[in-house]
Write an enzyme that holds these catalytic residues in place. Structure first.
Site, mmCIF file in Angstrom:
data_model
loop_
_atom_site.group_PDB
_atom_site.id
_atom_site.type_symbol
_atom_site.label_atom_id
_atom_site.label_comp_id
_atom_site.label_asym_id
_atom_site.label_seq_id
_atom_site.Cartn_x
_atom_site.Cartn_y
_atom_site.Cartn_z
ATOM 1 C CB SER A 257 37.312 -25.524 -39.072
ATOM 2 O OG SER A 257 36.774 -26.413 -39.995
ATOM 3 C CE LYS B 292 34.749 -23.590 -42.945
ATOM 4 N NZ LYS B 292 35.640 -23.580 -41.789
#
Ligand SMILES: Nc1ncnc2c1ncn2[C@@H]1O[C@H](COP(=O)(O)OP(=O)(O)OP(=O)(O)O)[C@@H](O)[C@H]1O
Ligand SMILES: [Mg+2]
Length: 787
Positions: free
Chosen positions: A688, A731
Site C-alpha cells: 500500500s 488510516k
C-alpha cells in the site's frame, strides 16, 4: 598372653648387636607373641645368623608414610625404639621367604643402625624396667579407673568382647593390665609406638585411659545412631497402626469412603446425562471403590469425579430477551458502536421469535482498546447469562482446549470445560479472547481443535480428553475477539461472523471519556460523591498529548492516573485539586506526544504515508535521496519483500515516464536512489505504500518539495493506476489524529467510507485513480508555492 620364657634370664643374655627385623603396621610390645612374614633376603640373612647364635632379633616398627607401600623402606623410616624379641619358631615358605613366630622380651633403643649388602643390624641399649619406684597409690588409682571405664564399654555392648571387662577386672598388676589393654586396642602404628616409648607406668596408664575413653565415645555415638534409626522406623509403624485404627473406627461410625461412594452413586442416578455417560461415570465410581483409599490412583479418580459432579449438566439460565432492557444495558456500557449494538439487538429479536435458532458466532475485530472484550461482557449482562472469558493468546498446546488424557500426571480438563465448571451453567456466554494470537507447535494445533468447539454440528458432543464423555456446548454463545484477521485460519474464520470495530475519532473519545471512563475512574479511586470534574479542554489535552492510539485504553489509564492524583491530594490536604491544561504537566508528568514540527514542513523526498497495523492506523514517512552512483536502488528500514517490490515498481514507473515529469534520463545513470522508511527497527510490509514511494522518488529526482499537508496510501501498478488497499478507516483516523488536512485515497476504496461521516468529518479526502493525479497535487512547484 603369658610369658612362656624365663624373662630375666633372657634379658641378661641379650647381645649388644642384633639383626634388625622391620615390622609393618604393627608395634610389638614385650611379652607379645606375633607371627611375622619376612621376604627381604637381607633380613632373612640376619634371622638366619640369629638362629645360629642368640636366637634374638630387634623388631623396629616402620613409620607410616603417605606413599605407604610404594617404596621399599630405608633405615631412616624405622623408629629408633623397638623391642628385642626371641625367635620361637621358623618356617621356610616354598615360594621364598620365611615365617617366624617371635615373642617380645624387652624394649630397646638403638645406638647405631648399620647396613651392608648382607644384613641389617643395630647396636642396642635394652631399656630395663624403670628403676625408680612409682607411687603405688597413684598406680592403683589409675588401674581402678581403667577398670571402671572397661565396665562402661562392656555395658554399652560395643567394641570389645563381653569377657574383656571380666578379665580386666581380675588383673591388678599395672604392667599386665596395660599389656592386655594394648593388645585389644585397635591402634595406629604411631599411637602404638608412642606407648612403646613411654617409660613411666603412670604416664602409660593415663594414655591408655585416654584411648579407651575415645573408644567409649565412639561406641556411644554408634549406639545413638542405631537408636535414632530404630525410632524413626517405630514412628512410621506407629502411624500406620493408628491410621488403620482410624479407618476401622470410621467404618464402625459409618463415616468411611464407602458411604461417600454410595452418595455419589445416588447423585449419579439423578444426573441428567445420557446413558453412555452415566455408564462411564459409574465405571469410575466402581474403580474408586476397589482402590486403596490413600493411593495415588484413588486421588486421581476422586479429582475426576469431583469435576464430573460439579459440571452443570443440563443446567441452563433463562435468557432475558427484552429488547428495551438490552438496549439500555448496551448503551449504559458503551458509547457509539452503533452497528454492533444493532447486530446484537437483531440477534436477540430472532431469539425471541425462535428459541432454538442457530446461534451465530460473532468475531469482533479491531485495534486494541476499542471495546471488543468489554462488549462481550456487556452482551452477557444484557442476556442475563454467565460470562466466561477464555484468552487464547499464546496457547500452543492442543490440550489447553481439548484437555489432557487422564493417564498423565497432573492432567487437567481443557479451558472450555473449566470455564463451564466455573460458570455453573451450561449456556454461558464465552468470550474467546485474542483468537488471532493462538499458536501451534509440536504439541498440536489448537486452532483446529477450536474448529470442533465452534462448529454447531460438532459442539453438541464436545469431547474433552480429560472428561472422557461428551459435553453439550451447543447452547453456549461464543464471541471471539481479534486484532488481526490475517493470522486466523480460514476454516475458523468461515465459522464466524466478522464484525469490524474501527478506532475512535477525537470526538468519540471525548464522549467515551465523559460518559464512561471518568465515571469509572472516579468509582475506582473512591472519589464517588465528591465534586470532581474533568473539563472538556482537559480531556482533549489528555487525548492529544498523552495518548496516541486507535482505542481508548491509554486514555482510560491516564484518566485513572489523574483521578488518583486528585485522591492523593484529597487524602493529604483535604482539598480537591482542579486539573487544567496549565497544571496538567505538574500532576501527570510531561506531555508525551507533541505535534511533530517536521511533519508540518515541506521537504524534498519526504512523503507522509498511511499505514495500517494491528494497533490501528499510523503515519509513516517515506524518505528518498539521490546519491552519485550507477542507477541502483537502495532500500532500508526492514522492508518486506512485497514492499521492496513495490519500491522497484515505483522506480520503474518514474523512469518510464521521466519525460512527463521533465526529468533528464541521464540522472538515472549517474545516481543511486536510496529509499528509507523509518522507524528502521520495525519490520514493514505490504503493497500500500506504492504511491507514497513514487512521490518520494519523483520529489528527489525533480528536487521539488512535497507538501506536508497531504498523507496518502495506495498500491501502484506499472501503468500508473492506483489500486485499492485495506484499513481505510484506520488510516483516515490516523491522518486526523496527526492533524494532516488532506488524505489521498484510491478511488476504488470509496465504498469503505460509506456511512462513516464521523470519520471523514473535518478532513479533505481526495480520491485518485492514477499516480499522475497524486503528483500534481503534492509536489510543490517553487513558482506557485502553496501556503
Ligand atoms: N465505546 C466505548 N464505550 C465505553 N468504553 C469503552 C468503549 N470502547 C472501549 N471502552 C473501554 O476501553 C477499555 C478497553 O476495552 P477492551 O478491553 O474491551 O478493549 P479490546 O478491544 O478488547 O482490546 P484488545 O484488542 O487489546 O483486547 C475498557 O475499559 C472499555 O470499557
Ligand atoms: Mg480484549
Amino acid at each position: 598372653m603369658k610369658s612362656i620364657l624365663n624373662k630375666s634370664h633372657l634379658v641378661e643374655s641379650i647381645p649388644n648387636v642384633l639383626p634388625v627385623v622391620p615390622t609393618m603396621d604393627i608395634v610389638v610390645f614385650p611379652d607379645m607373641i606375633v607371627p611375622l612374614l619376612v621376604l627381604d633376603p637381607k633380613i632373612i640373612n640376619g634371622i638366619d645368623s640369629a638362629i645360629e647364635t642368640s636366637k634374638m632379633v630387634l623388631l623396629l616398627a616402620a613409620k607410616k608414610n603417605e606413599n605407604d607401600g610404594q617404596d621399599s623402606i630405608g633405615t631412616k623410616d624405622l623408629y629408633e625404639t623397638g623391642t628385642v624379641a626371641s625367635i620361637m619358631r621358623l618356617i621356610k615358605i616354598p615360594e621364598g621367604g620365611i615365617k617366624i613366630l617371635v615373642q617380645g622380651v624387652c624394649k630397646a633403643k638403638i645406638n647405631n643402625l648399620s647396613t651392608d649388602n648382607q644384613s641389617l643390624s643395630a647396636t642396642i641399649n635394652p631399656i630395663i624396667e624403670d628403676i625408680k619406684k612409682e607411687n603405688e597409690i597413684e598406680l592403683k588409682a589409675r588401674v581402678n579407673n581403667l577398670k571402671i571405664l572397661t565396665e562402661q564399654i562392656t555395658s554399652s555392648g560395643q567394641a570389645f568382647s563381653p569377657d574383656f571387662h571380666i578379665i580386666v577386672s581380675k588383673i591388678n598388676d599395672p604392667d599386665k593390665i596395660s599389656e592386655f589393654i594394648i593388645s585389644h586396642l585397635n591402634l595406629e602404628v604411631n599411637e602404638a609406638q608412642e606407648l612403646l616409648e613411654t617409660t613411666s607406668k603412670i604416664e602409660l596408664l593415663d594414655k591408655l585411659y585416654l584411648l579407651l575413653s575415645k573408644e567409649v565415645e565412639v561406641a556411644e555415638m554408634q549406639e545413638k545412631i542405631k537408636n535414632n534409626a530404630r525410632d524413626s522406623i517405630n514412628q512410621s509403624q506407629k502411624e500406620y497402626y493408628l491410621r488403620e485404627q482410624l479407618k476401622a473406627i470410621k467404618k464402625e461410625l459409618g463415616e468411611d469412603d464407602l458411604e461417600e461412594i454410595e452418595e455419589l452413586k445416588e447423585k449419579l442416578q439423578k444426573l441428567p446425562v445420557i446413558e453412555t455417560t452415566k455408564k462411564e461415570i459409574a465405571r469410575q465410581l466402581s474403580r474408586l471403590e476397589h482402590t486403596v483409599p490413600d493411593s495415588m490412583e484413588a486421588s486421581v479418580i476422586r479429582n475426576y469425579l469431583d469435576l464430573v459432579f460439579s459440571l452443570p449438566w443440563g443446567k441452563t439460565s433463562e435468557d432475558n430477551l427484552d429488547i428495551a432492557h438490552a438496549k439500555q444495558i448496551l448503551n449504559e456500557d458503551h458509547f457509539g458502536l452503533k452497528d454492533i449494538k444493532e447486530r446484537i439487538l437483531d440477534f436477540i429479536s430472532i431469539r425471541k421469535l425462535k428459541q432454538d435458532s442457530n446461534t451465530p458466532i460473532l468475531c469482533f475485530v479491531g485495534p486494541p482498546g476499542t471495546g471488543k472484550t468489554s462488549l462481550g461482557r456487556s452482551i452477557a449482562r444484557c442476556l442475563g447469562r454467565q460470562y466466561v472469558r477464555i484468552s487464547l493468546g499464546g496457547v500452543k498446546d492442543e490440550a489447553e482446549i481439548r484437555g489432557h488424557r487422564r493417564t498423565y500426571v497432573g492432567a487437567m480438563p481443557g479451558r472450555f470445560i473449566q470455564g463451564i465448571r466455573k460458570a455453573c451453567s451450561s449456556n454461558p456466554l464465552i468470550v474467546i479472547d485474542e483468537l488471532d494470537k493462538i499458536g501451534s507447535d509440536f504439541r498440536g494445533d489448537p486452532s483446529s481443535a477450536m474448529l470442533e468447539v465452534l462448529d454447531p454440528q460438532q459442539n453438541k458432543e464436545f469431547y474433552d480428553n480429560y472428561l472422557g464423555v461428551p459435553f453439550d456446548l451447543s447452547k453456549v454463545i461464543f464471541i471471539a475477539t481479534a486484532n488481526n484477521l490475517n493470522t486466523i485460519s480460514a476454516p475458523l474464520l468461515d465459522r464466524m461472523e466478522v464484525i469490524q470495530l474501527s478506532g475512535y475519532t477525537l470526538e468519540e473519545k471525548l464522549s467515551i471519556a465523559k460518559q464512561h471512563l471518568v465515571k469509572n475512574a472516579i468509582i475506582d479511586t473512591g472519589l464517588e460523591g465528591r465534586e470532581i470534574t474533568l473539563e472538556n479542554c482537559v480531556l482533549k489535552n489528555l487525548i492529544a498529548n498523552y495518548t496516541k492510539e486507535a482505542g481508548v485504553r491509554q486514555l482510560e489509564r491516564i484518566i485513572k492516573k489523574a483521578c488518583s492524583k486528585v485522591a492523593r491530594s484529597f487524602v493529604e490536604t483535604n482539598k480537591i485539586i482542579k486539573l487544567s491544561p496549565n497544571n496538567m504537566e505538574k500532576h501527570l508528568g510531561p506531555r508525551q506526544y507533541l505535534d511533530e514540527e517536521a511533519l508540518k514542513k515541506d521537504l524534498i523526498g519526504v512523503t507522509n504515508g498511511l499505514a495500517w497495523t494491528v494497533y490501528g492506523g499510523e503515519i509513516i514517512k517515506v524518505e528518498a535521496v539521490l546519491l552519485p552512483g550507477k542507477g541502483k536502488l537502495i532500500l532500508t528500514g526492514q522492508l518486506g519483500n512485497v514492499m521492496k517490490e513495490s519500491a522497484q515498481a515505483a522506480l520503474s514507473y518514474a523512469r518510464a515516464h521521466a519525460k512527463d515529469f521533465e526529468i533528464d534520463e541521464k540522472i538515472f545513470e549517474k545516481n543511486d536512489i536510496h529509499i528509507h522508511v523509518p522507524a528502521g527497527a520495525i519490520p514493514k510490509d505490504g503493497p500500500s505504500a506504492g504511491v507514497t514511494m513514487l512521490t518520494s522518488i519523483l520529489s528527489a529526482l525533480t528536487q521539488k518539495p512535497i507538501s506536508s499537508k497531504y498523507a496518502m496510501t495506495g498500491e501502484l501498478n506499472l501503468s500508473g493506476e492506483v489500486m485499492p488497499i485495506g484499513g481505510v478507516k484506520e488510516k483516515v483516523l490516523a491522518a486526523k489524529r496527526n492533524k494532516v488536512p488532506h488524505v489521498i485515497l484510491p478511488e476504488k476504496n470509496k465504498n469503505d467510507l460509506i456511512n462513516s461521516e464521523k470519520i471523514t468529518d473535518g478532513i479533505n479526502i481526495i480520491w485518485v485513480d492514477n499516480a499522475n493525479e497524486v503528483i500534481k497535487q503534492v509536489l510543490v512547484d517553487e513558482k506557485s508555492k502553496r501556503t
